[in-house]
Structure formats: C-alpha cells, structure tokens
Design a protein around this motif. Structure first.
Motif, PDB file in Angstrom:
ATOM      1  N   VAL A  46       0.795  -1.142  -0.086  1.00 16.00           N
ATOM      2  CA  VAL A  46       0.150   0.130   0.016  1.00 16.00           C
ATOM      3  C   VAL A  46       0.612   1.214  -0.024  1.00 16.00           C
ATOM      4  O   VAL A  46       0.546   2.226  -0.697  1.00 16.00           O
ATOM      5  CB  VAL A  46      -0.961   0.029   1.212  1.00 16.00           C
ATOM      6  CG1 VAL A  46      -1.806   1.076   1.060  1.00 16.00           C
ATOM      7  CG2 VAL A  46      -1.851  -1.335   1.152  1.00 16.00           C
ATOM      8  N   THR A  47       1.763   1.231   0.678  1.00 10.39           N
ATOM      9  CA  THR A  47       2.717   2.559   1.060  1.00 10.39           C
ATOM     10  C   THR A  47       4.121   2.573   0.350  1.00 10.39           C
ATOM     11  O   THR A  47       4.322   1.562  -0.324  1.00 10.39           O
ATOM     12  CB  THR A  47       2.890   2.734   2.386  1.00 10.39           C
ATOM     13  OG1 THR A  47       3.699   1.684   3.113  1.00 10.39           O
ATOM     14  CG2 THR A  47       1.762   2.726   3.316  1.00 10.39           C
ATOM     15  N   ASP A  48       4.819   3.570   0.328  1.00 12.51           N
ATOM     16  CA  ASP A  48       6.063   3.486  -0.412  1.00 12.51           C
ATOM     17  C   ASP A  48       7.382   3.488   0.524  1.00 12.51           C
ATOM     18  O   ASP A  48       8.174   3.039  -0.178  1.00 12.51           O
ATOM     19  CB  ASP A  48       6.181   5.168  -0.568  1.00 12.51           C
ATOM     20  CG  ASP A  48       6.487   6.118   0.454  1.00 12.51           C
ATOM     21  OD1 ASP A  48       5.782   5.795   1.443  1.00 12.51           O
ATOM     22  OD2 ASP A  48       7.199   7.209   0.421  1.00 12.51           O
ATOM     23  N   LYS A  49       7.291   3.095   1.886  1.00 11.27           N
ATOM     24  CA  LYS A  49       8.277   2.389   2.608  1.00 11.27           C
ATOM     25  C   LYS A  49       8.158   1.377   3.171  1.00 11.27           C
ATOM     26  O   LYS A  49       7.003   1.195   3.713  1.00 11.27           O
ATOM     27  CB  LYS A  49       8.662   3.889   3.574  1.00 11.27           C
ATOM     28  CG  LYS A  49       9.095   5.187   2.928  1.00 11.27           C
ATOM     29  CD  LYS A  49      10.666   5.068   2.384  1.00 11.27           C
ATOM     30  CE  LYS A  49      10.954   6.128   1.759  1.00 11.27           C
ATOM     31  NZ  LYS A  49      12.047   6.246   0.737  1.00 11.27           N
TER      32      LYS A  49
ATOM     33  N   TRP B 114       9.023   0.314   6.112  1.00 14.30           N
ATOM     34  CA  TRP B 114       8.673   0.630   7.661  1.00 14.30           C
ATOM     35  C   TRP B 114       7.101   0.961   7.950  1.00 14.30           C
ATOM     36  O   TRP B 114       6.649   0.445   8.535  1.00 14.30           O
ATOM     37  CB  TRP B 114       9.522   1.606   8.451  1.00 14.30           C
ATOM     38  CG  TRP B 114       9.484   2.728   7.779  1.00 14.30           C
ATOM     39  CD1 TRP B 114      10.620   3.401   6.899  1.00 14.30           C
ATOM     40  CD2 TRP B 114       8.654   4.160   8.046  1.00 14.30           C
ATOM     41  NE1 TRP B 114      10.115   4.686   6.681  1.00 14.30           N
ATOM     42  CE2 TRP B 114       9.353   5.265   7.522  1.00 14.30           C
ATOM     43  CE3 TRP B 114       7.588   4.083   8.953  1.00 14.30           C
ATOM     44  CZ2 TRP B 114       8.553   6.388   7.308  1.00 14.30           C
ATOM     45  CZ3 TRP B 114       6.929   5.086   8.830  1.00 14.30           C
ATOM     46  CH2 TRP B 114       7.422   6.463   8.312  1.00 14.30           C
ATOM     47  N   HIS B 115       6.860   1.761   6.657  1.00 10.39           N
ATOM     48  CA  HIS B 115       5.460   2.231   6.667  1.00 10.39           C
ATOM     49  C   HIS B 115       4.413   1.155   6.327  1.00 10.39           C
ATOM     50  O   HIS B 115       3.361   1.066   6.815  1.00 10.39           O
ATOM     51  CB  HIS B 115       5.359   3.584   5.698  1.00 10.39           C
ATOM     52  CG  HIS B 115       3.954   4.476   5.912  1.00 10.39           C
ATOM     53  ND1 HIS B 115       3.923   5.427   5.182  1.00 10.39           N
ATOM     54  CD2 HIS B 115       3.417   4.009   6.876  1.00 10.39           C
ATOM     55  CE1 HIS B 115       2.625   6.185   5.764  1.00 10.39           C
ATOM     56  NE2 HIS B 115       2.248   5.106   6.533  1.00 10.39           N
ATOM     57  N   GLU B 116       4.783   0.207   5.477  1.00  8.05           N
ATOM     58  CA  GLU B 116       3.900  -0.579   5.056  1.00  8.05           C
ATOM     59  C   GLU B 116       3.922  -1.624   6.256  1.00  8.05           C
ATOM     60  O   GLU B 116       2.567  -2.047   6.404  1.00  8.05           O
ATOM     61  CB  GLU B 116       4.756  -1.739   3.803  1.00  8.05           C
ATOM     62  CG  GLU B 116       3.759  -2.814   3.327  1.00  8.05           C
ATOM     63  CD  GLU B 116       2.624  -2.114   2.826  1.00  8.05           C
ATOM     64  OE1 GLU B 116       2.513  -1.026   2.168  1.00  8.05           O
ATOM     65  OE2 GLU B 116       1.383  -3.044   2.743  1.00  8.05           O
TER      66      GLU B 116
ATOM     67  N   TYR C 212       1.256  -0.060   8.804  1.00  5.27           N
ATOM     68  CA  TYR C 212       0.034   0.447   8.063  1.00  5.27           C
ATOM     69  C   TYR C 212      -1.195  -0.354   8.838  1.00  5.27           C
ATOM     70  O   TYR C 212      -1.881   0.250   9.138  1.00  5.27           O
ATOM     71  CB  TYR C 212      -0.043  -0.176   6.570  1.00  5.27           C
ATOM     72  CG  TYR C 212      -1.406   0.125   6.001  1.00  5.27           C
ATOM     73  CD1 TYR C 212      -1.790   1.263   5.568  1.00  5.27           C
ATOM     74  CD2 TYR C 212      -2.351  -1.024   5.772  1.00  5.27           C
ATOM     75  CE1 TYR C 212      -2.941   1.574   5.091  1.00  5.27           C
ATOM     76  CE2 TYR C 212      -3.688  -0.589   5.312  1.00  5.27           C
ATOM     77  CZ  TYR C 212      -3.900   0.517   4.802  1.00  5.27           C
ATOM     78  OH  TYR C 212      -5.215   1.008   4.317  1.00  5.27           O
ATOM     79  N   GLY C 213      -1.323  -1.757   8.981  1.00  2.83           N
ATOM     80  CA  GLY C 213      -2.216  -2.375   9.598  1.00  2.83           C
ATOM     81  C   GLY C 213      -2.466  -1.850  11.195  1.00  2.83           C
ATOM     82  O   GLY C 213      -3.491  -1.655  11.734  1.00  2.83           O
TER      83      GLY C 213
ATOM     84  N   GLU D 229      -1.531   0.999  12.270  1.00  6.00           N
ATOM     85  CA  GLU D 229      -2.002   2.488  12.143  1.00  6.00           C
ATOM     86  C   GLU D 229      -3.727   2.253  12.226  1.00  6.00           C
ATOM     87  O   GLU D 229      -4.114   3.194  12.562  1.00  6.00           O
ATOM     88  CB  GLU D 229      -1.534   3.258  10.886  1.00  6.00           C
ATOM     89  CG  GLU D 229       0.049   3.585  11.089  1.00  6.00           C
ATOM     90  CD  GLU D 229       0.462   4.588   9.995  1.00  6.00           C
ATOM     91  OE1 GLU D 229       1.288   5.157  10.371  1.00  6.00           O
ATOM     92  OE2 GLU D 229      -0.104   4.009   8.630  1.00  6.00           O
TER      93      GLU D 229
ATOM     94  N   TYR E  48      14.757  -2.042   6.035  1.00  6.23           N
ATOM     95  CA  TYR E  48      13.870  -1.373   6.705  1.00  6.23           C
ATOM     96  C   TYR E  48      13.550   0.110   6.003  1.00  6.23           C
ATOM     97  O   TYR E  48      12.536   0.637   6.099  1.00  6.23           O
ATOM     98  CB  TYR E  48      14.217  -1.284   8.168  1.00  6.23           C
ATOM     99  CG  TYR E  48      13.140  -0.672   8.909  1.00  6.23           C
ATOM    100  CD1 TYR E  48      11.934  -1.689   9.404  1.00  6.23           C
ATOM    101  CD2 TYR E  48      13.511   0.447   9.570  1.00  6.23           C
ATOM    102  CE1 TYR E  48      11.219  -0.970  10.261  1.00  6.23           C
ATOM    103  CE2 TYR E  48      12.445   0.837  10.578  1.00  6.23           C
ATOM    104  CZ  TYR E  48      11.277   0.198  10.810  1.00  6.23           C
ATOM    105  OH  TYR E  48      10.620   0.561  11.622  1.00  6.23           O
ATOM    106  N   ASP E  49      14.504   0.668   5.615  1.00 10.36           N
ATOM    107  CA  ASP E  49      14.346   2.237   5.235  1.00 10.36           C
ATOM    108  C   ASP E  49      14.144   2.436   3.778  1.00 10.36           C
ATOM    109  O   ASP E  49      13.906   3.383   3.365  1.00 10.36           O
ATOM    110  CB  ASP E  49      15.711   2.806   5.529  1.00 10.36           C
ATOM    111  CG  ASP E  49      15.733   3.390   6.890  1.00 10.36           C
ATOM    112  OD1 ASP E  49      14.697   3.557   7.725  1.00 10.36           O
ATOM    113  OD2 ASP E  49      16.835   3.373   7.603  1.00 10.36           O
TER     114      ASP E  49
ATOM    115  N   ALA F 228       3.881  -7.777   7.099  1.00  2.25           N
ATOM    116  CA  ALA F 228       3.080  -6.746   7.399  1.00  2.25           C
ATOM    117  C   ALA F 228       1.686  -7.234   8.062  1.00  2.25           C
ATOM    118  O   ALA F 228       1.018  -6.627   8.638  1.00  2.25           O
ATOM    119  CB  ALA F 228       2.703  -5.779   6.132  1.00  2.25           C
TER     120      ALA F 228
END
Lengths: 542, 292
Positions: A96-99, A101-103, A106-107, A109, A135-136, A154
């Motif tokens: 879903v996301t670009d990074k 760690w953000h992916e 996501y859940g 969040e 990770y980055d 994720a």
C-alpha cells in the motif's frame, strides 16, 4: 481444539448458475498446517475469501463459518482484521505505502494503536524476518521475494491466529518461493500459527503440511493426511499433474499397497525398493539438428547506465533453426536482459547480435518484428490493449484456425479476467499473428498452474513441429526438462553451460529436476517423470 | 548535538520558515547579506564541490537580476549616467543588487531544504496534521514510479509486436496515447488488489495513528528554542524600526542602536546555525577519534 469450523457452506456468484462452492464442511485444529489444492477455477480462492469477512465476495451464501466457536458474522471489524491474516498472490499490488517501515506499520495504524506499541511490534517482526537491512528502503526497489516477505510481515505484526495464503509463491522464482515457504513453516512451528495455504507449486508445500485438502468443482474431494489424500488423486489428470514428483511416479506406477512417498528421498526409496537398475538408461534419441543459426550472440556486453555494472558480460550463444532453447539461471543473472537485447529493445554497447544471419542493426523500421521475430514479455498483461481477447486478436489480424491450441473459450472475456495460464495463451495468440519464425518467451510458466503448464508444453511442441524456433527464458527446471532441445545456464551475465536437457540436468546437482535428484546414481540421464516411469517399467519387465 | 538534517522534520521546517521568512520580508542589506552567506556556506558544507552548474546559474541569475532594476526603475537622486535619455541611478542599482541578494539567498536555502526534506520527512509533517492525507501521499509516492515502470513495460511489449515505427512522430504519439489508455485500465484493475489488501488489514475501522520513525528529542527542543529566541530578537528589532533601510529617493538607514546591533547579531547566529551544528558534529567526531 478447533480454530475454524465450516458447516454446509454454499456460495453462488451473482449471475452465475452453478455454485462456486458447494456443501463444504470441515474443521481445522489450532496450529495445523493445511494445504489446499485443486485445478484453477475449482473454487479454492472463493473458499479462502469466504473465511475473511472483508474479502468475502458479493453473492448468495448459505451455511456457517465459526472462528474460535464464534460465528464469523459476529466478529468486530478489529477482531476480523487482526485474527485472520490474509496474503494474496501478487506481491506488488498488495503493498500500500512507499516505504518498508510504513508498510509494516500500516495495519497497526488502522487499529489506532499508540506509537510505542507500533514501534515495538515492527521492531520485533523486522528482526524475526530479517527485514532490518532494508527497513528504510522504498517498496518499489525490492525484489519479488522481498515484497512477498514484506506482505507477510505486514500481516504478522497484527498478530493473527490463523494465516490464510492464496497462492503466495505463484509469482516468485523457485528460490524465493522455497524461502517463503520455509518462513511459513517456521511461523507454524515457532508460534503454533494455524496456516491455510493454496498453492500451484505443491512439490515443496505438500511435504510441509499436516493435512491436504483437495477440491474439485467446488466440492472437497479429499481432506486427510497428505499421503492418503495424495494417493486418492488416482489417475485424475488435472490434479495429478500438480502433485509432487514422488506422488506422480507413485501413482503412475500404481503401488496401491504401499505408503505414498512425498519427498525426493521417499521417492528414491520407493524406486530402489521396488525396481532393479539393470536397465540404467533410456535409448538416446538421435539428434538431428539443423546447422542454420537463427540467433547468434557474439561477445555481447550490456549495461543500463554508464557507471552501472555490466549485466551481460560477453555472452556467446547460438540458437539453431527449429530448436527449443531454454535459458536457466538465477535472478539477476541477465537472462531477461539477454532476451530483450535479442528483441532489439535494449542497445548493447559491445559485441554483435545476428538474427537469421543478419546483424540486428540492419533491420530497418519494423522489419525485425514482421515474419521474423516476436517476443512474449514476462508480464503478458502488457501485451493487451483492448477490452476483449476477440478485439485484440482481430486488430492483430490473427487467424484462429492457425493457432496451435483452442482459443474460442477465451474470446469474449477481458484479458485481465483470464487466469494466468489463459492470459499466457491469449498473449501467445496475439504474438503469433505477426507470423514469427523465431519466438522469444520470457518466463512463460510464471503464475501458471500445473494443468495449464502441461497445455503450454503441448503448444510449444506444436509450434516446434510447425517449424518455429523458440528461445525460452525460465526458472522452471521441470518445464525446461520437458520441452527443451538444448538448455543453457546463465551466471553473472555469461553463458556457462550449454547441453541437451538429459545431460544438462543430470550433470547439475542443485539446478535440476526432482526426478534427476531422485534417480541420481541409480538410473542415468532420467530427468522427467515420464523418463523415470519408463525406466521403472522396463526394469520391472525384466 | 545532531546536525540540522538529522533533527525532527518539524524542527527543520520551523528553522527554514524562520530564516527565509526574515530574508523575504526584511530589506535590510546587512541581514540579507548574512542570510546569503549563511545559505551559501551551508550549501557548500553539505555538498562540497558538487553542483557546480547550480552555482554558476545562480550567479548568472544574480547578475541579470541586479542589472535589470536600474534599467527599468529611474528613482533615486544620484544619477550615474544617462542611457537612451533615461537616467541610471545609484539607488536603483543598489536596490537591484539588494533584491538579487534576497532572491539568491532564498534559492540557496530552498535548495538545501529540498535536499534535506526527503519524502518521508514531508510525510511525517503531514501526518501530524492529518494521518489520512499522509497515507494518501504515501500511496501516491508508491504509485507514481509503479505507473512509470508499467508504461515502459507496455511500450516495450508493443514495440516488440511490431506496432510502431520508432522514427515516425505521429506513430509514436499514437503509441503513447494507447499506452496511457491501457496503463490506466491496468491501474484500476490492479487497484482492486491493493484495496483488498488494505481492507484485509483493517482500513477504515476508525481513527488512524500516524506512525513515524522520527521522534522529538532533547536536541530538537534546544534547536527550536534557540531558533525562536534569535528570531524573536531580530523580529522585535524589525518591528521597532531599528533595522529599517530605505533606498528611494536617497539611501538612508535607521540609526545605530542597541536594538539594531542585537537584531543583526541574532540574525547572524541564526543564519550560521546549521553550519555551526555541522561543524560541531565534525569536530566532535575528530575529538572522539583522537581519544580512540
């Protein structure tokens, strides 16, 4: 204790007459590893989607599903999101996301957990999966295997109790696929996580599972220990072709009274116990190879940018007329790049490529692509521009009667709605319209199930009969063993070995077929199931 | 102390707002010169000898900007010479140079800013305002390269089908349009999978957290405090008219006072703050290494 119980489940898609899933009843214990198999369109995916409320398709449903003795309809949105983890087939599109760690976050969040909880869960999971070093990174830079591992991680940060995977390795190369499966097995063993997995690639997943569920036409055909279930497949060709090599040999040779072998080791035991090896080798077919070179690479060098490393480092290769030539090799070894260079889609900076004896440069305008060379890219979806296969083929001027397979069933559907194998055939029909004499295929078996793969092998043989030359890049050793006249191994941008498949695979010890590993030292040059079965029968007749 | 780029995105944003804010809204040549020096030195510290063309283009722009004003504005009492019956004045020339210094300073600051502010730092800032916007941005950032890659793949595949002649402009425009058309269909089709994957992981259940890898630390608070303090002194001096500077009709500046001195000194420290942080970090490493 049961974690999942399904009772009399029926489901019919809107505007469809036949139920996609009929009278399904089963239960799964906590901590079990279940593999679900069946031909494409048998209702596997529909069944899996029914188990995850967010993904349940619209349609007529009857019957009940209980998760931890609680009706699935009564779960809260949070429970449903957390307890049931779901991983799909396509690694790229699930992100879903670009990074990275953000992916992973996501859940969590979505569940509105506090920052420090999210940070801890991600840290734990990233360490467990070995994601720390990337990770980055941006998700777009990852390899297919890494992407799928990220999708799994994720889902795992949400601490699911049951993990559902819908053909998670179909788009991965064999090494990444086997790594992925071993991670799943590890999760199952380390955490007692319940796993419900469907697969095309049963060779490695069936030996891992506790129970095997086989579906046919929307019904459960068999749900038992893998040995029993696999043995029950019998001579059903659609299901048989997907089974592990050992099972196929076992069923072909019809050993009803014995335990069904699942792994290479067990297959070897079966053969050595029941058959002598007085006849060690099948008669070698006389090679009648044309000496006309169709495609030649002379010291070809290529790199993407001035300061990037060479992808092709002096490739020398000759493909002769009317042969099926398979290129194998690991990811990033330059296989696909070589194919693109041959199709003049990349400009080489040193060396020479000749097609039908003429230098690539001398083909002006489109002349290379008319009655000469055609290429089927790895992602066949990129071929289609129209809304139905019929429009697509009409535009290309394809003559259906001349195709080496039946395409009528596909004609009125949208190309994107077809299954992996059907997409491959539709794209092939489109490409054949230009009447090529040399056809380049880039991983034609990716995302294709076992039955469709058999069909594809047949199609390739028919094309060869019609006089065409085929150059195929593939990861699939079993496929190459079945259809190639010669095989080549790519390594670090060079061709390191070229040989006939029987010799090629019997000399390789890792990059080889299951049959070759099973019969090594006992039989000679046996690489396909058919070879092994024939040798066994011949020895039994002695 | 961390260097500026290692601090929290909010700290970085605040610093750049303060420094460029003063540069843009205060025409005092001393402040502007300090700002330009700070901006250029920080840029040089971060990039060394790289970006030579950027420096060259900037200074050419500087010359053009300072040259244009005296040609179009004829205010001012000190006439230097007459060009085509129009007087060229000293005041207009100096005003032009002053404006050019301002624009150049802002450009250098913004360039450093865009180098430091990576997409994820921008996301972090948006996330504190609205987690939803942050998610949308993040998805867009993933999607754009994806779309690019797909259209290149489609274009390659179509070329290998022998559809388009590469040396024909009309053909290549037609090809681009068809590729775009199908890539949009592809994006919509495959977007369903992404949507499923989002839903499977509880999208839209309720409020979202915005997770960020950045944390506000002690250093951030110090830098924020120092920046605001320095800025306030300069701003107070500006508001008290202690730093006023007038070009037309004749050049005159506010009289020297404790306020003007404090304002200028504060701004000097503010302008060189990133450089100071960077130098401090470099020195500390040197010191640490000598101890090892």
């Amino acid at each position: 204790m049961e974690i999942l119980t399904v009772k009399n489940l029926n489901f019919t898609y809107p505007l469809c007459q036949d139920a996609a899933v009929q009278e399904i009843s089963f239960s799964i214990h906590r901590g079990e590893f279940i593999v679900l198999c069946g031909a494409t369109g048998c209702g596997k995916s529909t069944l899996l989607r029914m188990l995850k409320p967010e993904l349940t398709p619209a349609g007529q449903k009857s019957g009940e599903i209980y998760l931890n003795q609680k009706n699935l309809d009564d779960l809260t949105a949070e429970e449903s999101a957390c307890i049931i983890g779901y991983v799909m087939q396509n690694p790229e599109q699930q992100i879903v996301t670009d990074k990275v760690w953000h992916e992973m976050a996501y859940g969590l969040e979505n569940l509105h957990l506090p920052q420090h909880v999210i940070a801890r869960r991600i840290a734990e999971m990233a360490s467990y999966f070995g994601i720390g070093s990337w990770y980055d990174r941006s998700t777009a830079e990852l390899s297919g295997g890494q992407k799928q591992l990220l999708n799994l991680a994720a889902v795992m940060v949400m601490q699911p109790e049951i993990l559902i995977l819908d053909e998670p390795t179909a788009q991965l190369d064999p090494i990444a696929a086997s790594d992925f499966l071993s991670v799943i097995k590890k999760l199952n063993q380390d955490f007692g996580l319940t796993v419900f997995l469907t697969e095309h690639r049963l060779e490695e997943s069936i030996p891992l599972c506790d129970r095997l569920m086989i579906m046919k036409n929307g019904k459960i055909l068999e749900f038992a220990q893998p040995r029993q279930a696999a043995a029950a497949v019998g001579q059903n060709p659609e299901l048989l072709c997907a089974m592990p090599t050992a099972v196929r040999i076992f069923l072909e040779l019809d050993h009803k009274q014995q335990h069904c072998p699942l792994t290479v080791r067990e297959g070897r035991e079966l053969i050595e116990k029941n058959y002598q090896n007085l006849i060690r080798q099948l008669p070698v077919k006389k090679e009648q190879r044309s000496q006309n070179a169709v495609l030649e690479f002379h010291d070809v060098y290529f790199r993407y940018e001035r300061h990037s490393p060479d992808i092709l480092q002096g490739v020398n290769l000759t493909v002769f007329e009317n042969e099926v030539f398979c290129i194998l090799g690991e990811n990033g070894s330059g296989k696909s790049t070589g194919l693109k260079a041959a199709a003049n889609l990349l400009k080489i900076y040193s060396g020479e490529i000749r097609v039908f004896g003429k230098k690539l440069k001398t083909y002006k305008g489109n002349s290379l692509y008319h009655n000469c060379l055609a290429m089927l890219p790895q992602d066949v979806q990129t071929i289609f521009l129209k809304n139905t296969v019929r429009e697509e083929l009409e535009e290309a001027g394809a003559e259906l009667a001349l195709l080496p397979f039946q395409a009528e069933k596909l004609l009125d559907r949208h190309p994107y709605d077809l299954s992996g194998g059907e997409q491959q055939l539709a794209a092939l029909a489109r490409v054949l319209a230009a009447k090529p004499k040399l056809l380049l295929l880039d991983e034609p078996t990716k995302g294709v199930d076992a039955a469709a793969k058999q069909k594809l092998i047949q199609v390739i043989r028919n094309l060869k009969k019609s006089g065409m030359t085929l150059l195929i890049v593939t990861h699939d050793v079993e496929f190459a063993a079945e259809c190639a006249d010669r095989c080549a191994m790519f390594f670090r941008g060079q061709v390191v070995a070229v040989d006939r498949p029987d010799r090629f695979f019997s000399e390789n010890s890792f990059y080889t077929t299951a049959v070759s590993r099973m019969t090594r030292g006992y039989f000679q040059n046996a690489v396909t199931v058919a070879d092994a079965v024939m040798l066994c029968r011949a020895n039994a007749g002695q | 102390m961390q260097t500026l780029e290692e601090l929290h995105p909010m700290t970085i944003l605040l610093y750049f707002l303060l420094i460029t804010g003063v540069t843009m809204f205060c025409a005092n040549p001393v402040l502007l010169l300090l700002s330009l020096l700070g901006a250029v030195s920080y840029f040089l510290i971060r990039n060394g000898k790289k970006h030579g063309t950027y420096h060259l283009m900037s200074w050419i722009l500087f010359l053009i900007l300072s040259g244009i004003n005296p040609l179009v504005s004829h205010n001012g009492i000190t006439v230097l010479f007459v060009l085509n019956d129009n007087p060229v004045t000293l005041e207009a020339l100096l005003y032009g140079i002053n404006s050019a210094v301002m624009i150049l300073a802002v450009l250098y600051w913004l360039n450093s800013f865009s180098q430091i502010m990576t997409s994820e730092k921008i996301l972090c800032i948006f996330g504190t305002v609205s987690p939803k916007i942050a998610l949308l941005l993040s998805m867009t950032l993933r999607f754009v390269p994806l779309l690019n890659r797909q259209s290149r793949k489609v274009s390659d595949a179509q070329k290998a089908l022998g559809y388009y002649q590469s040396d024909n402009i009309i053909d290549s425009i037609r090809e681009k349009m068809r590729v775009m058309d199908i890539v949009i269909t592809w994006a919509l089709e495959n977007g369903i999978i992404t949507a499923n994957s989002m839903e499977a992981r509880g999208s839209g259940i309720g409020r979202r957290t915005n997770f960020s890898v950045h944390r506000m630390r002690h250093e951030d608070r110090i830098v924020i405090l120092i920046s605001i303090l320095l800025f306030s002194v300069t701003a107070a001096a500006v508001v008290r008219h202690s730093l006023d500077f007038v070009f037309y009709p004749a050049i005159s500046s506010a009289e020297y006072s404790a306020w003007s001195a404090a304002g200028t000194a504060s701004y000097a420290v503010l302008a060189f703050l990133p450089g100071i942080l960077q130098a401090e970090a470099a020195l500390r490493w040197k010191y640490l290494r000598s101890k090892i």
